[in-house]
Design a protein around this motif. Structure first.
Motif, PDB file in Angstrom:
ATOM      1  N   ALA A  47      65.408  11.365  26.310  1.00 30.19           N
ATOM      2  CA  ALA A  47      65.008  10.526  27.438  1.00 30.19           C
ATOM      3  C   ALA A  47      64.082   9.397  27.008  1.00 30.19           C
ATOM      4  CB  ALA A  47      64.304  11.376  28.490  1.00 30.19           C
ATOM      5  N   ILE A 348      66.989  13.367  38.002  1.00 31.58           N
ATOM      6  CA  ILE A 348      67.197  12.134  37.251  1.00 31.58           C
ATOM      7  C   ILE A 348      65.886  11.649  36.604  1.00 31.58           C
ATOM      8  CG2 ILE A 348      68.022   9.733  37.395  1.00 31.58           C
ATOM      9  CD1 ILE A 348      70.172  11.974  37.444  1.00 31.58           C
ATOM     10  N   PHE A 351      60.809  12.892  34.064  1.00 32.18           N
ATOM     11  CA  PHE A 351      59.449  12.750  33.532  1.00 32.18           C
ATOM     12  C   PHE A 351      58.460  12.246  34.578  1.00 32.18           C
ATOM     13  CE2 PHE A 351      62.144  13.517  30.114  1.00 32.18           C
ATOM     14  CZ  PHE A 351      61.418  14.438  29.397  1.00 32.18           C
TER      15      PHE A 351
HETATM   16  C1  LIG Z   1      69.448   8.133  28.020  1.00 26.24           C
HETATM   17  C2  LIG Z   1      68.549   8.814  29.013  1.00 26.24           C
HETATM   18  C3  LIG Z   1      67.333   8.217  29.333  1.00 26.24           C
HETATM   19  C4  LIG Z   1      66.477   8.837  30.243  1.00 26.24           C
HETATM   20  N1  LIG Z   1      65.310   8.233  30.554  1.00 26.24           N
HETATM   21  C5  LIG Z   1      64.451   8.816  31.432  1.00 26.24           C
HETATM   22  C6  LIG Z   1      63.234   8.198  31.761  1.00 26.24           C
HETATM   23  O1  LIG Z   1      62.905   7.132  31.278  1.00 26.24           O
HETATM   24  N2  LIG Z   1      62.394   8.829  32.625  1.00 26.24           N
HETATM   25  C7  LIG Z   1      62.724  10.008  33.190  1.00 26.24           C
HETATM   26  O2  LIG Z   1      61.951  10.530  33.968  1.00 26.24           O
HETATM   27  N3  LIG Z   1      63.912  10.612  32.915  1.00 26.24           N
HETATM   28  C8  LIG Z   1      64.783  10.045  32.052  1.00 26.24           C
HETATM   29  N4  LIG Z   1      65.971  10.640  31.760  1.00 26.24           N
HETATM   30  C9  LIG Z   1      66.329  11.862  32.482  1.00 26.24           C
HETATM   31  C10 LIG Z   1      65.668  13.094  31.899  1.00 26.24           C
HETATM   32  O3  LIG Z   1      66.077  13.238  30.584  1.00 26.24           O
HETATM   33  C11 LIG Z   1      66.033  14.319  32.745  1.00 26.24           C
HETATM   34  O4  LIG Z   1      65.617  14.112  34.062  1.00 26.24           O
HETATM   35  C12 LIG Z   1      65.391  15.587  32.250  1.00 26.24           C
HETATM   36  O5  LIG Z   1      65.451  15.706  30.867  1.00 26.24           O
HETATM   37  C13 LIG Z   1      66.054  16.797  32.885  1.00 26.24           C
HETATM   38  O6  LIG Z   1      65.484  17.938  32.334  1.00 26.24           O
HETATM   39  P1  LIG Z   1      66.032  19.396  32.653  1.00 26.24           P
HETATM   40  O7  LIG Z   1      65.021  20.336  32.113  1.00 26.24           O
HETATM   41  O8  LIG Z   1      66.358  19.488  34.087  1.00 26.24           O
HETATM   42  O9  LIG Z   1      67.436  19.529  31.921  1.00 26.24           O
HETATM   43  P2  LIG Z   1      67.846  19.600  30.393  1.00 26.24           P
HETATM   44  O10 LIG Z   1      66.981  18.750  29.552  1.00 26.24           O
HETATM   45  O11 LIG Z   1      69.304  19.326  30.342  1.00 26.24           O
HETATM   46  O12 LIG Z   1      67.534  21.089  29.984  1.00 26.24           O
HETATM   47  C14 LIG Z   1      68.340  22.175  30.297  1.00 26.24           C
HETATM   48  C15 LIG Z   1      68.151  23.241  29.237  1.00 26.24           C
HETATM   49  O13 LIG Z   1      68.852  24.412  29.642  1.00 26.24           O
HETATM   50  C16 LIG Z   1      69.360  25.025  28.494  1.00 26.24           C
HETATM   51  N5  LIG Z   1      70.479  25.920  28.877  1.00 26.24           N
HETATM   52  C17 LIG Z   1      71.664  25.551  29.396  1.00 26.24           C
HETATM   53  N6  LIG Z   1      72.446  26.625  29.602  1.00 26.24           N
HETATM   54  C18 LIG Z   1      71.726  27.692  29.228  1.00 26.24           C
HETATM   55  C19 LIG Z   1      71.996  29.092  29.184  1.00 26.24           C
HETATM   56  N7  LIG Z   1      73.173  29.597  29.578  1.00 26.24           N
HETATM   57  N8  LIG Z   1      71.031  29.914  28.727  1.00 26.24           N
HETATM   58  C20 LIG Z   1      69.833  29.438  28.322  1.00 26.24           C
HETATM   59  N9  LIG Z   1      69.553  28.117  28.314  1.00 26.24           N
HETATM   60  C21 LIG Z   1      70.481  27.264  28.765  1.00 26.24           C
HETATM   61  C22 LIG Z   1      69.802  23.848  27.640  1.00 26.24           C
HETATM   62  O14 LIG Z   1      69.972  24.192  26.291  1.00 26.24           O
HETATM   63  C23 LIG Z   1      68.682  22.855  27.892  1.00 26.24           C
HETATM   64  O15 LIG Z   1      67.672  22.936  26.922  1.00 26.24           O
HETATM   65  C24 LIG Z   1      66.855  10.054  30.841  1.00 26.24           C
HETATM   66  C25 LIG Z   1      68.079  10.640  30.516  1.00 26.24           C
HETATM   67  C26 LIG Z   1      68.926  10.027  29.631  1.00 26.24           C
HETATM   68  C27 LIG Z   1      70.248  10.631  29.330  1.00 26.24           C
END
Ligand SMILES: Cc1cc2nc3c(=O)[nH]c(=O)nc-3n(C[C@H](O)[C@H](O)[C@H](O)COP(=O)(O)OP(=O)(O)OC[C@H]3O[C@@H](n4cnc5c(N)ncnc54)[C@H](O)[C@@H]3O)c2cc1C
Length: 808
Positions: A47, A348, A351
């Motif tokens: 991100a 989305i 952070f």
């Molecule tokens: C290019 C890009 C730029 C971005 N820029 C920003 C930004 O500037 N500011 C901002 O706020 N957000 C930004 N984002 C969005 C941000 O990255 C997400 O909102 C955030 O990372 C979501 O986090 P999460 O923990 O929900 O999901 P994820 O990071 O997808 O984490 C999910 C976790 O679950 C684990 N998992 C999945 N299945 C299983 C299972 N069966 N058993 C155990 N573990 C499992 C995975 O391995 C993973 O580690 C950006 C995204 C992208 C793609």
């Protein structure tokens, strides 16, 4: 690895780790997080991690503000750096509407004590000398804006949670989640099983696959998303401070300093979906091939605004996946149909939001309810109707218009129609312009020559809606109310069950109705319903349609006695409200039932035939006027509508849409759940305390007893606003005339029949008295308003009750 835990969080991205951390802060220390790979292995690691405090939704602004102020505390607590840079963020408005949006956010910031204020062009140029501010009409500065280190934040949460006793197991994929007869879950991994009362799905990119293990479908779809980082920019290298980030949302890109260069990200129109059939299990720390051509238009706009972007070489491109819900808000909360299964998915701006979401998730599980009203983010806002096709169309639209202003009452076309009632074709012939209401196409107003549009100021359809409102007030109108939620409860213990759920006492006599609140875990208003006794063992319950799935959580909390049956009639039954001073004339032509005030008084009900069609008739109207609700089998909907329209011609009545209904109910000062009533407000704050019967048991009575004697923190009032060209819609802060914040609007509308711009607002107790002058920040600018003593339309309720003075 523990074999028992109070909660098992699946997913070690920033969101899962925040939830784990916040659970421990609320005292649940025997909790476990399972991560398939390394922490941060989903969207988190790549991100851009920009952080912002302000959002169009007030509660999301509050949640983001909490997140932004948490990072420094988290570092201090854990000793783990979060890589926080807070050089500030500059928000640019190129259009009038964007200026209104920013000014409104600035007013909200003043109301809630957040840091966000306007700066002059000179000041902005001093803050960011590389930006060309030509054509910018308004600039706001958020001193706390900036960015963080994704992995640092995730690990800081992990350290903090571990320090309080939580376990984190990396390289431990969850391979099954199985509900047990006692309401607990078994979470299966190859390293062993864990029994727990709470499963938390924070599996980010894999949230769909993890949900499917529990038989749950989540409307989510990933897309690609790109940003690039430039080589060193000489001007930046020469600076002894960090530049603020730039939120030029009209330009549809984001831009901030990264190292000694710049980082630019874009939401392009040419959206690329990814993994439509499921996220591959083996997907790891991988990225997609660069495709900068796709974001060229956005890049060119960034270069126009910050010319050095075009001069510096590109050092790195990140094209990674992120996963979206149909409205780009999180899918948050317990799955209503299951016990102990919590989701926090589809985030989305992770952070900006992880801290607030983690805190509210923990509150929900530990304390039974979040402290902020999260209905707009509750996964229950989507039903089974949010199909994969709908989700794809909506996600595409959301991605391509990521930075679009969310105007009040906006209706987006993508993915529609999803659900239509039989009467839809007839309503279209009548010029119906439709909105989406919990999946249904629902008429907003009837004037096809005036297409729908959205804005902060009054739109062209304002007059069309006004004509309908006046027609109803002067003669009568026919309102489609098929979108209301309807339930039937039958059986010998139906009354007992309803009394155990709802705060008011259920009607004893057949043909009687009552209004009743549903009380939440913190004593607030979780719902408001009309309950009607249609037979000795038969009750109908009518409530908010969009909250049907939300309310299942409450209904499921009270077991049904043997022989008692609860069923939803929402799909099978359609309805119309015929209201206005000539409603009786209109209807009496169509039925042999005696509709006189003596035979069919206010708040009574009966099964009657109208135009030969069997209806459940209730003498109520949300318009505050004389009226009947007629509920019919969906198969009879068209026949009844045609008959009503044809009988309506004789009295000058016609169809009325939901926008006019909203205006009519505000004229009467009626609150609406999801707008004016919410779990955040106590009954004594919105005038519903008279409907709570403390002398009987009901769901969450103990919460009510705790707050019952407390004085209201704020009071619901009706405001008459001097607003010539824009009305309040909800969320506008309210100030005293000396600038002191005292409350906020919960909903607003122009009252056509009373000629006033009106708003329902919550005002701090002590200031909420009739005649008090306040200022409402419509368009972010102060608009003088007065607190009304009584609703401007029919304050005595003569029209509703059809009492003598109304007939005079
Ligand atoms: C290019 C890009 C730029 C971005 N820029 C920003 C930004 O500037 N500011 C901002 O706020 N957000 C930004 N984002 C969005 C941000 O990255 C997400 O909102 C955030 O990372 C979501 O986090 P999460 O923990 O929900 O999901 P994820 O990071 O997808 O984490 C999910 C976790 O679950 C684990 N998992 C999945 N299945 C299983 C299972 N069966 N058993 C155990 N573990 C499992 C995975 O391995 C993973 O580690 C950006 C995204 C992208 C793609």
């Amino acid at each position: 690895m523990r074999t028992d835990a109070q909660a098992v969080v699946i997913g070690g991205g920033v969101v899962g780790c925040s939830i784990l951390y916040h659970l421990t802060t609320l005292g649940w220390t025997d909790v476990v997080l399972l991560e398939r790979s390394e922490l941060t292995s989903g969207s988190t690691w790549h991100a851009a991690a920009n952080i912002h405090g302000l959002h169009d939704s007030t509660n999301i602004s509050r949640l983001q503000h909490y997140t932004m102020t948490l990072y420094k505390d988290l570092e201090a607590e854990t000793g783990q750096s979060c890589g926080v840079f807070q050089p500030g963020s500059l928000y640019l408005a190129q259009t009038e509407a964007r200026e209104h949006q920013l000014r409104l956010q600035e007013a909200k910031a003043r109301r809630y004590g957040m840091n966000f204020h306007e700066v002059s062009r000179d000041e902005a140029e001093r803050l960011h000398p590389l930006v060309d501010f030509d054509g910018i009409r308004c600039i706001m500065f958020e001193p706390d804006g900036g960015n963080v280190d994704p992995s640092g934040v995730t690990n800081a949460y992990a350290v903090g949670a571990r320090q309080r006793g939580a376990e984190i197991h990396r390289f431990t994929p969850v391979i099954g989640t199985e509900p047990q007869p006692d309401g607990s879950w078994i979470v299966r991994t190859e390293k062993g099983d864990i029994r727990t009362p709470w499963v938390v799905n924070a599996a980010g990119l894999w949230a769909r696959e993890v949900a499917a293990m529990a038989g749950v479908h989540l409307p989510l779809l990933p897309t690609e998303h790109q940003y690039f980082v430039t080589e060193t920019v000489a001007e930046i290298a020469a600076m002894d401070r960090r530049l603020p980030s730039v939120a030029d949302r009209d330009g549809e890109y984001y831009l901030r300093q990264e190292g000694k260069g710049l980082l630019v990200g874009a939401y392009e129109k040419d959206v690329r979906f990814w993994a439509e059939d499921g996220t591959p299990q083996g997907f790891g720390h991988e990225l997609f091939p660069d495709d900068l051509e796709r974001i060229e238009d956005n890049m060119m706009r960034a270069i126009d605004r910050v010319p050095v972007v075009g001069e510096a070489g590109i050092k790195r491109v990140i094209n990674g996946p992120m996963i979206w819900s149909p409205d780009s808000s999180a899918l948050f909360g317990p799955v209503p149909e299951l016990t102990g299964y919590f989701c926090c998915c589809g985030i989305i701006p992770g952070f900006s939001q992880n801290g607030g979401l983690g805190k509210l998730a923990a509150e929900w599980m530990v304390e039974g309810e979040p402290s902020l009203d999260m209905f707009g983010w509750d996964l229950a806002r989507f039903g089974y109707w949010a199909t994969p096709a709908f989700t794809k169309a909506r996600v595409g639209d959301q991605y391509a218009h990521r930075f679009k202003i969310h105007f009040p009452g906006e209706e987006r076309q993508a993915g529609r129609p999803v659900r239509k009632r039989p009467v839809h074709a007839r309503q279209t012939e009548l010029g119906g312009v439709f909105g989406l209401n919990y999946g249904w196409e629902h008429p907003l107003y009837f004037d096809a020559d005036t297409p729908d549009s959205a804005g902060f100021t009054r739109q062209p359809w304002w007059d069309s809606v006004g004509r309908e409102a006046l027609m109803l007030r002067e003669r009568a109108g026919i309102i489609d109310i098929s979108n209301f939620a309807k339930y039937r409860v039958t059986g010998p213990d139906a009354e007992t069950w309803l009394n155990a759920v709802f705060a008011n006492r259920m009607p004893k006599a057949v043909g009687r109705s009552c209004l009743t609140p549903l009380i939440g875990k913190r004593g607030g208003i979780a719902g408001d319903f009309t309950v009607t006794r249609l037979g000795p063992e038969e009750f109908w319950v009518i409530g908010s349609g969009m909250a049907e799935r939300f309310h299942q959580r409450f209904f499921r909390a009270v077991p049904l006695q043997k022989g008692t049956r609860f069923e939803s009639l929402t799909e099978a039954v359609a309805g119309f409200n015929v209201a206005g001073p000539r409603a009786r004339d209109l209807l009496q032509r169509m039925t042999n039932a005696d509709l006189s005030n003596e035979a069919f008084p206010f708040f009574r009900s009966a099964r009657i035939d109208v135009a030969g069609i069997s209806c459940v008739a209730l003498r109520v109207s949300f318009t505050g006027d004389l009226g009947w609700e007629l509920h019919v089998a969906e198969a009879d909907q068209v026949a009844l509508y045609d008959a009503l329209l044809s009988a309506g011609e004789a009295v000058g009545a016609g169809p009325v849409g939901s926008r006019a209904l909203m205006s009519l109910r505000v004229e009467k000062g009626y609150g609406s759940w999801g707008r004016d009533y919410s779990p955040e407000y106590w009954p004594q704050e919105c005038g519903l305390d008279g409907l709570v019967r403390s002398d009987k048991d009901f769901l969450n009575r103990e919460a009510w007893i705790k707050i019952k004697a407390l004085p209201p923190r704020e009071r619901m009032v009706l405001l008459d606003i001097d607003a010539p060209d824009a009305d309040a819609s909800g969320g506008e802060p309210v100030f005293l005339t000396d600038g002191m914040p005292v409350g906020q609007v919960s909903s607003g509308a122009y009252g056509y029949s009373v000629g006033k711009s009106l708003a329902i607002a919550y005002i701090r107790d002590g200031e909420a008295f009739a005649g008090r002058e306040v200022e409402v920040a419509i368009l972010g600018q102060p608009h003088l308003a007065r607190i009304l003593e009584r609703p401007p339309f029919d304050p005595e309720g003569h029209r509703l009750r059809d009492s003598a003075s109304a007939l005079a």
